[in-house]
Scaffold this active site. Sequence first.
Site, short mmCIF file in Angstrom:
data_model
loop_
_atom_site.label_atom_id
_atom_site.label_comp_id
_atom_site.label_asym_id
_atom_site.label_seq_id
_atom_site.Cartn_x
_atom_site.Cartn_y
_atom_site.Cartn_z
N GLU A 88 0.82 -1.23 0.00
CA GLU A 88 0.00 0.00 0.00
C GLU A 88 0.85 1.27 0.00
O GLU A 88 0.46 2.28 -0.59
CB GLU A 88 -0.96 0.00 1.19
N HIS A 144 -9.26 -5.51 10.14
CA HIS A 144 -9.85 -5.40 8.80
C HIS A 144 -11.22 -4.75 8.85
O HIS A 144 -12.00 -4.88 7.91
CB HIS A 144 -10.00 -6.79 8.16
#
Lengths: 97, 328
Positions: free
Chosen positions: B60, B128
């Site tokens: 990322e 998450h």
Amino acid sequence: MIPGELGEAMEVRLLLWCKTEGQRLGTGDALLEFETDKALVLVAASQPAVLRRCFFREGEWMKPGDMVAWLSDEPGEPLPGEAGARAEDLLVDFHVT
Amino acid sequence: MPKVFFREALTRAIAEEMTREPRLFLLGQDIAEHGGSYAETRGLLERFGSARVRNTPVAEAMTIGFAAGAAAAGLRAMAFITYLDFLLLGLDALVNYAAKLHFKSGGQLSAPIVVKATAGAKGQGPTHAQAIESWLMNVPGLTVLAPSNAGDAYGLLKSALRSPGPVVFIDHKRLFPLGGFVPDQEELIPIGTAAVTRTGRDLTLVAHSYMSVVALQAATQLSAAGIEAEVIDLRSLWPIDWGTLSASAQHTGHLLVVEEGQVVCGVGAELAFGLRERIPKLRIGRLGARRLPVAASPVLEAYTIPGVQAIVHAAHGLLGERGWSGDL
């Protein structure tokens, strides 16, 4: 009926009727296809039947619990609401792929 | 107005903007052949080609750094981060580079990127499922959007993709299974505009993203009890639509802010204080997640995050109809 077990998918879209009203289905014949937010689901008959009434058109949205279609064992069998209809209607299982 | 899945609203917005702006390209994990983590980029590789729809590794920091650098060099980029939690890996490029570039260069450079990330709890557990969008509101130079339905997602994403500066576009896992209506014709929703999704006289209920859906359900229950809540869907966390919020809070005199994230330094904290400054006599309630990581267990997840009943209870408390400790 659209099964409540679909759970997360709160709405689904009917894509395709594989049969038209009055047509016979053999075991394993595809009846309809619908789409969830993640998957395409093909619904196939688990026993022979006749498709009698479709309650949604292709492209329409359905929710878990919605009645999608009526099927009967024989083509002339009275449907719910008609004279001679059986007191109780059964929900039958379908194969889903 | 056609009804579409949430992901289809995103796909349409992206496709329209890629058609309009040839410099716009996409990058993210599995967005090309696979069509995106939520199928939101399905068909775009075939339509716009591999130079403009690019897969990235599970990296990322690189993804956002690459997007920001390409944007600074003259392109426009949309980066896909599967879960908002993973944005933490790319914060340096986003916060220290993209958000500051315009200021650091005396307005000579900018980084027109949109980072799309999916927040919220739906059984994914502590790392998450977080709703940490309030952290981003603290960064000067960053626009933060969080729509609650397909139509708003479509119109806001189009505005974001035309925006001059970095935008974080946050959606929610629970929005994807919902169908919603999008306009027939191309339509943009201006950044910084909240939506009044229900009118009412007794209290102002403010939420964003999926919590706006929950807030509307709570308002229906409150109505059955004789309490008419005005529901405001923020849509844009920064800039904040103080005008719409103030008008409603002034009218009702009671404000209840609800969010899926933490109450401490949360979205609601900023709204509550900002509106109290504008309306000194305003009565305020805040509601958010318990101070716990989000559990993977659905039972504990529901315990942690406010639902319809918590909102109804807090609204009654705020209106003084029941003893309310403020600690749910």
